[in-house]
Each structure stands twice: as structure tokens, then as C-alpha cells.
Scaffold this motif. Structure first.
Motif, PDB file in Angstrom:
ATOM      1  N   GLN A   1      -5.170 -15.659  -3.658  1.00 61.01           N
ATOM      2  CA  GLN A   1      -5.088 -14.560  -4.494  1.00 61.01           C
ATOM      3  C   GLN A   1      -5.361 -13.077  -4.007  1.00 61.01           C
ATOM      4  N   VAL A   2      -4.254 -12.325  -4.366  1.00 57.11           N
ATOM      5  CA  VAL A   2      -4.481 -11.024  -4.053  1.00 57.11           C
ATOM      6  C   VAL A   2      -5.473 -10.385  -4.979  1.00 57.11           C
TER       7      VAL A   2
ATOM      8  N   LEU B   1       0.887  -1.328  -0.036  1.00 57.33           N
ATOM      9  CA  LEU B   1       0.006   0.032  -0.042  1.00 57.33           C
ATOM     10  C   LEU B   1       1.027   1.188  -0.052  1.00 57.33           C
ATOM     11  N   PRO B   2       1.758   1.427   0.740  1.00 59.18           N
ATOM     12  CA  PRO B   2       2.620   2.629   0.604  1.00 59.18           C
ATOM     13  C   PRO B   2       3.171   3.105  -0.767  1.00 59.18           C
ATOM     14  N   ARG B   3       3.551   2.180  -1.488  1.00 62.28           N
ATOM     15  CA  ARG B   3       3.940   2.244  -2.787  1.00 62.28           C
ATOM     16  C   ARG B   3       2.923   2.687  -3.629  1.00 62.28           C
ATOM     17  N   LEU B   4       1.715   1.900  -3.451  1.00 61.09           N
ATOM     18  CA  LEU B   4       0.588   2.139  -4.290  1.00 61.09           C
ATOM     19  C   LEU B   4       0.204   3.650  -4.194  1.00 61.09           C
TER      20      LEU B   4
ATOM     21  N   CYS C   1      -3.725  -0.414  -9.486  1.00 58.53           N
ATOM     22  CA  CYS C   1      -3.285  -1.471  -9.133  1.00 58.53           C
ATOM     23  C   CYS C   1      -2.935  -2.727  -9.893  1.00 58.53           C
ATOM     24  N   HIS C   2      -3.520  -2.707 -11.125  1.00 54.31           N
ATOM     25  CA  HIS C   2      -3.184  -3.757 -12.226  1.00 54.31           C
ATOM     26  C   HIS C   2      -1.794  -3.370 -12.651  1.00 54.31           C
ATOM     27  N   THR C   3      -1.606  -2.266 -12.771  1.00 52.03           N
ATOM     28  CA  THR C   3      -0.176  -1.785 -13.304  1.00 52.03           C
ATOM     29  C   THR C   3       0.888  -2.337 -12.336  1.00 52.03           C
ATOM     30  N   TYR C   4       0.606  -2.091 -11.127  1.00 45.67           N
ATOM     31  CA  TYR C   4       1.627  -2.217 -10.069  1.00 45.67           C
ATOM     32  C   TYR C   4       1.750  -3.780  -9.825  1.00 45.67           C
ATOM     33  N   PHE C   5       0.693  -4.400  -9.699  1.00 44.63           N
ATOM     34  CA  PHE C   5       0.995  -6.057  -9.204  1.00 44.63           C
ATOM     35  C   PHE C   5       1.445  -6.703 -10.603  1.00 44.63           C
ATOM     36  N   ALA C   6       1.415  -5.898 -11.904  1.00 44.51           N
ATOM     37  CA  ALA C   6       1.888  -6.666 -12.968  1.00 44.51           C
ATOM     38  C   ALA C   6       3.485  -6.481 -13.130  1.00 44.51           C
TER      39      ALA C   6
END
Length: 305
Positions: free
Chosen positions: A274-275, A111-114, A296-301
Motif C-alpha cells: 500500500q502507498v 512527487l513532482p506533480r503533487l 494526496c487523497h485527491t491525487y491518488f484517487a
């Protein structure tokens, strides 16, 4: 025949729904509780339906009609808030608030980076966070206390819609001086740990998932300690009190008390988690929520920030 209500009443309603308490909401809105209560009664009369249930010693809970109103008026208020920017021709600038629910183990690492990146992209959006266990996060989302939630797919229920962001296989952690950590093989069968004490992350839904992991491996764990804190579990493992089964892998093996742990993959085929990014089924997402979902999709990808 339609009955009149005001945009201000809808704003009061959103704040009251988010906080779940008339007194707290009145304080945030800088008005008296009686004035807020009167405004909510007028709104209920205009809508022709009760919007809140009064729960003794707990505060307020949205009715089904209240949840439907919340889902409908959040995008409406957002559009109104964007009018000044649209008039100025500055439609790229988003304002307003976004409430994000988050399951505790995800909060400190992701969460901090997001939020830093989201704030860089949308500096005028006021982001509020609700950190809790899996079940409380799920209920907060259902009750309209948050717009979206980062959580696991454990016991998520049919009232929520979710998108998978990341898969987290289960793993074992042991103290770094444990014989399994020093043998040079970073894999372990849960059967090898059957007679050893276990430190359980004892959170709603999490404890059931961990039991499913052991059931899949055909092992009955011997639980010595139960803790609700993720870092507390790691500290007790690092100090040699037992092993633990977790999902979120940290980039280091250090614990809060200065000890260290080693991560071991599990040999058996056991369920992963799954997150996910979850929303209320049927809810209309605000532009702020849609932008957070895309990030979120960009970050976790693993795409570059």
C-alpha cells in the motif's frame, strides 16, 4: 512555577531537530554554534528535561521529551506565523515550511506533480523533501525530521499512523526480447522463473517484502545482482541480466540505458503493498500538513487537478 522560554528558542529548536546537527543548524540560522547551543540549553532548562541526545560522530537525536515538544510546538509556530495574514483578513494564505519524507520509488513518479499542485495552491509555503529508503524514511518521521511521509506500508511499526492512498500489486519485469515477453500472454507464474537469475531491489524492508512474495508463491529465487537503485534494477533487466519483481508500474517500458522491459502480472496470490501517507502517532498536524494530506487523497484517487 513556569520557567520562561521564547518563541525564538522554539524556532531554533525546530530547525535543530530537523537537521540533527548543531553546526549545520547554526549555519542555516546564521548564528554561531555556541549561541545556538546556549539557546538550546536554556530551552532545556525551561522545559525541565533534556531535549537532545548527543551521539558521537552522528550529531543529535531527539529524546522522548524532545519529540513531544516538537509535536506540540510545530502547530504553535504555525499559528504565530499566520497572525499577520489573519490581521490583514487574508486567512486563506498559508506560510511557513513543510518537510515531506518520501520513499525513493515514489519520489520520481508521484512527487513532482503533487508538489507542483501544492505550490499552485499554497505558493508561500516552503516545502523541503527528504528522499530515502523505507526504513530511513520511517526513522526520519519518528525523529521529527519530517512532518509527513509518503511511503509503503512495509515494516511501518506501531509508532506511526498511516492512511492508505493506493494499492500496488507485485509484478514481474523482463527484457522486452525475453521469451516470456514475446509469447503474447502478459501473465507469468513465479515458478516459471525459478531457474532464472533475479535482479533484486535491495533496500531495507523492500528485500523482506520481495522475499515474502516468493514465499507466498512457494519459490526460492536465484538472486544474481542486488542494487539499491530502482532504475538500475530496470536497466539490468532490460539488458537481459535477469528478471525483477517490483510494485510501481511506470507508464513506459524504457530504461536509462536505452533498453526496454515488459511488465507481466503474477499468477500466484502474492501480497501487495500500500502507498500510504504516514505521520507520527499522536502528533498534531499543522495546517500545511493537513492540506498536503488532503491533496494526496485527491491525487491518488485520480480526481482532476
Amino acid at each position: 512555577m513556569s520557567r520562561p522560554f521564547t518563541l525564538l528558542q522554539l524556532r531554533y529548536f525546530v530547525t535543530t531537530a530537523r537537521l540533527g546537527n548543531m553546526t549545520v543548524a547554526a549555519g542555516e540560522l546564521h548564528m554561531t554554534q555556541s549561541a545556538l547551543s546556549s539557546a538550546m540549553s536554556q530551552l532545556e532548562s525551561s522545559m525541565g528535561s533534556a531535549l537532545f541526545r548527543r551521539i558521537p560522530r552522528r550529531g543529535l537525536e531527539l529524546t522522548d521529551a524532545g519529540r513531544r515538544l516538537l509535536d506540540q510546538c510545530l502547530p504553535l509556530i504555525e499559528e504565530v506565523d499566520q497572525l499577520p495574514a489573519a490581521v490583514r483578513g487574508d486567512e486563506a494564505s498559508m506560510t511557513g515550511s513543510l518537510v515531506v519524507g518520501v520513499y525513493e520509488p515514489l519520489a520520481s513518479q508521484d512527487l513532482p506533480r503533487l508538489l507542483r499542485r501544492f505550490s499552485e495552491l499554497h505558493p508561500a509555503v516552503d516545502v523541503h523533501l527528504l528522499e530515502s529508503d523505507q526504513e530511513s524514511t520511517r526513522l526520519a518521521l519518528l525523529d521529527g525530521l519530517c512532518d509527513v511521509a509518503l511511503m509503503y506500508d512495509m515494516s511501518i511499526g506501531g509508532d506511526l499512523t498511516y492512511e492508505t492512498l493506493e494499492t500496488l500489486p507485485a509484478h514481474v519485469i523482463v527484457a522486452s526480447d525475453h521469451p516470456l515477453a514475446t509469447r503474447g500472454v502478459r501473465r507469468v507464474s513465479l515458478r516459471e522463473l525459478a531457474d532464472e537469475p533475479m535482479i533484486l531491489l535491495d533496500l531495507p524492508s523492500t528485500r523482506d517484502y520481495i522475499q515474502d512474495v516468493f514465499t507466498a508463491a512457494g519459490v526460492s529465487p536465484k538472486v544474481r545482482h542486488r542494487f539499491r537503485g530502482y532504475e538500475t534494477v530496470r536497466a539490468f533487466v532490460g539488458d537481459g541480466h535477469g528478471y525483477a519483481v517490483l510494485n510501481r508500474r511506470l507508464a513506459h517500458g524504457y530504461t536509462h540505458n536505452g533498453s526496454s522491459v515488459t511488465t507481466l502480472d503474477i499468477v500466484e496470490a502474492v501480497p501487495a503493498v500500500q502507498v500510504v501517507l504516514a505521520t507520527r502517532t499522536g502528533a498534531r498536524l499543522t495546517q500545511r500538513a493537513r492540506e498536503f494530506r488532503a491533496l494526496c487523497h485527491t491525487y491518488f484517487a485520480g480526481a482532476p487537478e
